[in-house]
Design a protein around this motif. Structure first.
Motif, PDB file in Angstrom:
ATOM      1  N   UNK A   9      18.905 -46.937 -29.827  1.00  0.00           N
ATOM      2  CA  UNK A   9      19.082 -45.704 -29.350  1.00  0.00           C
ATOM      3  C   UNK A   9      17.788 -45.034 -29.564  1.00  0.00           C
ATOM      4  N   UNK A  10      17.368 -44.310 -28.523  1.00  0.00           N
ATOM      5  CA  UNK A  10      16.265 -43.419 -28.560  1.00  0.00           C
ATOM      6  C   UNK A  10      16.441 -41.944 -28.427  1.00  0.00           C
ATOM      7  N   UNK A  11      16.133 -41.130 -29.554  1.00  0.00           N
ATOM      8  CA  UNK A  11      15.842 -39.511 -28.938  1.00  0.00           C
ATOM      9  C   UNK A  11      14.745 -39.548 -28.003  1.00  0.00           C
ATOM     10  N   UNK A 109      19.339 -44.015 -24.600  1.00  0.00           N
ATOM     11  CA  UNK A 109      18.996 -42.705 -25.341  1.00  0.00           C
ATOM     12  C   UNK A 109      20.024 -41.622 -25.400  1.00  0.00           C
ATOM     13  N   UNK A 110      19.878 -40.941 -26.633  1.00  0.00           N
ATOM     14  CA  UNK A 110      20.782 -39.741 -27.023  1.00  0.00           C
ATOM     15  C   UNK A 110      20.076 -38.575 -27.180  1.00  0.00           C
ATOM     16  N   UNK A 111      20.088 -37.530 -26.534  1.00  0.00           N
ATOM     17  CA  UNK A 111      19.145 -36.395 -26.624  1.00  0.00           C
ATOM     18  C   UNK A 111      19.935 -35.042 -26.494  1.00  0.00           C
ATOM     19  N   UNK A 129      14.260 -42.749 -16.816  1.00  0.00           N
ATOM     20  CA  UNK A 129      15.352 -43.734 -16.256  1.00  0.00           C
ATOM     21  C   UNK A 129      15.452 -44.811 -16.361  1.00  0.00           C
ATOM     22  N   UNK A 130      14.677 -45.626 -17.475  1.00  0.00           N
ATOM     23  CA  UNK A 130      14.542 -47.037 -17.382  1.00  0.00           C
ATOM     24  C   UNK A 130      15.465 -47.753 -18.516  1.00  0.00           C
ATOM     25  N   UNK A 131      16.473 -46.859 -19.309  1.00  0.00           N
ATOM     26  CA  UNK A 131      17.360 -47.330 -20.244  1.00  0.00           C
ATOM     27  C   UNK A 131      18.574 -47.660 -19.661  1.00  0.00           C
ATOM     28  N   UNK A 132      19.365 -48.337 -20.300  1.00  0.00           N
ATOM     29  CA  UNK A 132      20.861 -48.758 -19.571  1.00  0.00           C
ATOM     30  C   UNK A 132      21.475 -47.629 -19.538  1.00  0.00           C
ATOM     31  N   UNK A 133      21.442 -46.570 -20.381  1.00  0.00           N
ATOM     32  CA  UNK A 133      22.421 -45.151 -20.312  1.00  0.00           C
ATOM     33  C   UNK A 133      21.697 -44.107 -20.953  1.00  0.00           C
TER      34      UNK A 133
END
Length: 204
Positions: A9-11, A109-111, A129-133
């Motif tokens: 999970x990316x910030x 991603x979680x931001x 827009x490329x991550x799963x969610x």
């Protein structure tokens, strides 16, 4: 040994894209001391964080204008010039993101981000827009490092907390993820991130 990592999970801000309100405001308020006063007392970090939590810009601006009517133009300039605050992506980190996705890793991603400015960010930087969610704080009404937003992300995207590795520049947000049962590392640069991923057995 670290737990088996199945989810990454990316910030976003200061991990994938740069963020700096000083960039437009060095032009809008040229005097450094006045500009620092403005950010310390008017458009503060805590004020901006409420937009990340879901408060609309109209309400946010009116709240400040009521207290600082002489600063109306500067207050409105914050949203008007927002795109200048996110002037470029961290290409080396974006490369890591793309390599993880291309290798079949489960990436989300979680931001902390206002809902409307996040949509603008996606237009500016299509890799968002490329991550799963993505969990956007302004859309769910929760913010890091509150435990609830990590739990919401897990529930929405079907993650196992102990098998999730979170990447964030903020130590408080890293600790928040750990308190929710995640693995987490503090981002300081792409080279360190690659070393951290290797430590957790994530090969790219």
């Amino acid at each position: 040994m670290p737990a088996d990592i199945r989810h990454i999970v990316f910030d976003i801000g200061k991990v994938l894209i740069h963020y700096d309100p000083d960039r437009p405001f060095s032009r809008i308020i040229p005097d450094p001391e006045e500009r620092r006063w403005f950010f310390d007392n008017v458009c503060t970090h805590d004020w901006n964080l409420e937009q990340d939590r879901g408060r609309g810009w109209k309400e946010a601006e009116e709240l400040l204008i009521a207290n600082f009517p002489e600063r109306e133009d500067h207050i409105r300039a914050f949203r008007i010039n927002w795109r200048e605050m996110v002037p470029y992506a961290y290409d080396d980190t974006v490369t890591v993101l793309r390599e993880l996705i291309d290798s079949g890793r489960d990436v989300t991603m979680l931001t902390n981000f206002a809902a409307d400015t996040f949509r603008e960010a996606q237009e500016m930087y299509p890799f968002l827009t490329t991550s799963r969610g993505i969990t956007v704080s302004g859309e769910v009404g929760l913010i890091k490092p509150d435990r609830a937003i990590y739990e919401s992300h897990v529930a929405t995207h079907g993650l196992e907390p102990e098998n999730t590795l979170f990447i964030d520049d903020s130590l408080a947000n890293v600790e928040g993820a750990k308190s929710a049962g995640w693995q987490a590392v503090q981002f300081t640069g792409a080279d360190k991130l690659r070393r951290d991923l290797a430590t957790y057995g994530v090969a790219i």
